[in-house]
Design an enzyme around this catalytic site. Structure first.
Site, mmCIF file in Angstrom:
data_model
loop_
_atom_site.group_PDB
_atom_site.id
_atom_site.type_symbol
_atom_site.label_atom_id
_atom_site.label_comp_id
_atom_site.label_asym_id
_atom_site.label_seq_id
_atom_site.Cartn_x
_atom_site.Cartn_y
_atom_site.Cartn_z
ATOM 1 N N GLY A 15 0.812 -1.209 0.000
ATOM 2 C CA GLY A 15 0.000 0.000 0.000
ATOM 3 C C GLY A 15 0.848 1.263 0.000
ATOM 4 N N MET A 16 0.185 2.415 0.020
ATOM 5 C CA MET A 16 0.889 3.688 -0.040
ATOM 6 C C MET A 16 1.820 3.865 1.157
ATOM 7 S SD MET A 16 -0.685 7.499 -0.647
ATOM 8 C CE MET A 16 -1.782 7.462 0.770
ATOM 9 N N LEU A 17 1.325 3.639 2.354
ATOM 10 C CA LEU A 17 2.162 3.732 3.543
ATOM 11 C C LEU A 17 3.094 2.531 3.652
ATOM 12 C CD1 LEU A 17 3.053 4.938 6.223
ATOM 13 C CD2 LEU A 17 0.991 3.954 7.277
ATOM 14 N N ILE A 38 -6.006 -10.595 6.715
ATOM 15 C CA ILE A 38 -6.039 -10.336 8.159
ATOM 16 C C ILE A 38 -7.394 -10.636 8.781
ATOM 17 C CG2 ILE A 38 -4.193 -8.630 8.019
ATOM 18 C CD1 ILE A 38 -6.335 -6.435 8.430
ATOM 19 N N ALA A 61 -5.506 -1.874 5.636
ATOM 20 C CA ALA A 61 -6.779 -1.262 6.015
ATOM 21 C C ALA A 61 -7.665 -1.103 4.791
ATOM 22 C CB ALA A 61 -6.540 0.111 6.655
ATOM 23 N N THR A 63 -9.579 1.712 3.285
ATOM 24 C CA THR A 63 -9.531 3.161 3.510
ATOM 25 C C THR A 63 -10.485 3.970 2.630
ATOM 26 O OG1 THR A 63 -7.686 3.374 1.939
ATOM 27 C CG2 THR A 63 -7.124 3.062 4.272
ATOM 28 N N TYR A 125 -16.428 4.243 8.305
ATOM 29 C CA TYR A 125 -14.973 4.116 8.312
ATOM 30 C C TYR A 125 -14.413 4.417 9.705
ATOM 31 C CZ TYR A 125 -10.063 5.186 7.406
ATOM 32 O OH TYR A 125 -8.693 5.221 7.467
ATOM 33 N N LYS A 129 -12.574 1.742 12.282
ATOM 34 C CA LYS A 129 -11.203 1.946 12.762
ATOM 35 C C LYS A 129 -11.152 2.024 14.291
ATOM 36 C CE LYS A 129 -7.924 2.638 10.589
ATOM 37 N NZ LYS A 129 -6.873 1.698 10.109
#
Length: 269
Positions: A15-17, A38, A61, A63, A125, A129
């Site tokens: 992913g981006m992160l 997961i 996640a 997102t 969302y 979270k």
């Protein structure tokens, strides 16, 4: 303990992160969604038991904020129960867990939020979270939950890229000027994780410094942007008016404008 000597597992590595976390932890074991679902407790327990990591960093996640409204069951499974499965496995393995949460766990009724403020999410969302945070806290003590906001990075879809695309496609781009937060560059965030691992367990707010509206953020990216209200720009999921995260536990990171400049330079823009 020296961070470089510990065995690290990154979940959500594509992913981006996650992609920037892989640069900070090049020797880590890396799992994409294809490697590990997961939401499967059995698979998560087995994988973490076999790897026996010292630290697990969960960047996986769901997102899509508006998508969560349409796919609520998926949102709660991935963002809520998934982190719980990881936390349970970490507790059994004796591993630290670093997990990323969101500014959207707050309702936007305050100008800024400290780590100790009471969450009150206003969309699916945010609620999913927050469930993830609570599942982690129920399962283990050696966790670091990092709440983040308005991420942009070179390895995924983000607001900066959307603005650049719309600016090419449209004469003018309308962006809301009544929602406020802190843009955060994934490279800066990933680098800060090394420090967080060595700090006390708990919840941390980590963002780039400086507060702006989405319109102010857009104005730093493109020229043909006009302000509008949230009422004019209707979205499926309600957004908090203020989701400014106050970081009270670590040194501030560089200003978001400086981070944006570095991002655009990285992208040769």
């Amino acid at each position: 303990m020296v961070v470089g000597a510990i065995k690290t597992l990154i979940i959500g590595s594509s992913g981006m992160l996650g992609s920037d976390l892989c640069k900070v932890f090049p020797d880590a074991v890396k799992f994409t969604h294809k490697d590990l679902d997961i939401t499967s407790r059995e698979h998560v327990l087995k994988a973490i038991r076999e790897i026996s990591p010292d630290v697990v960093i969960n960047a996986a996640a769901y997102t899509d904020v508006d998508g969560c409204e349409d796919n609520q069951e998926l949102a709660y499974e991935v963002n809520g129960n998934g982190p719980g499965n990881i936390a349970e496995a970490c507790s059994i393995a004796g591993a630290k867990l670093v997990h990323f949460s969101t500014d959207y766990i707050f309702d936007g009724s305050k100008k800024e939020y400290a780590e100790s403020d009471t969450p009150n999410p206003i969309n699916v969302y945010g609620r999913s979270k927050l469930l993830g945070e609570r599942r982690i806290i129920e399962c283990m003590g050696d966790y670091r939950i990092i709440r983040i906001s308005w991420l942009f990075g070179t390895h995924g879809k983000n607001f900066v890229e959307t603005m650049l695309r719309l600016s090419r496609e449209m004469d003018t781009v309308k962006v809301v000027n009544d929602q406020f937060g802190k843009p955060t560059y994934t490279i800066d965030l990933a680098a800060r994780v090394k420090e967080i691992i060595e700090l006390e367990p708990g919840i941390y707010h980590i963002t780039n410094d400086g507060v702006c509206s989405w319109y102010e953020f857009a104005s730093s990216i493109i020229d043909n942007v006009l302000p509008c209200t949230s009422e004019e720009f209707s979205r499926k999921a309600k957004r908090p008016k203020y989701s400014v995260l106050a970081n009270t536990k670590t040194e501030p990171m560089r200003h978001w404008k400086e981070a944006l400049e570095a991002y655009l330079k990285e992208r040769n823009i």
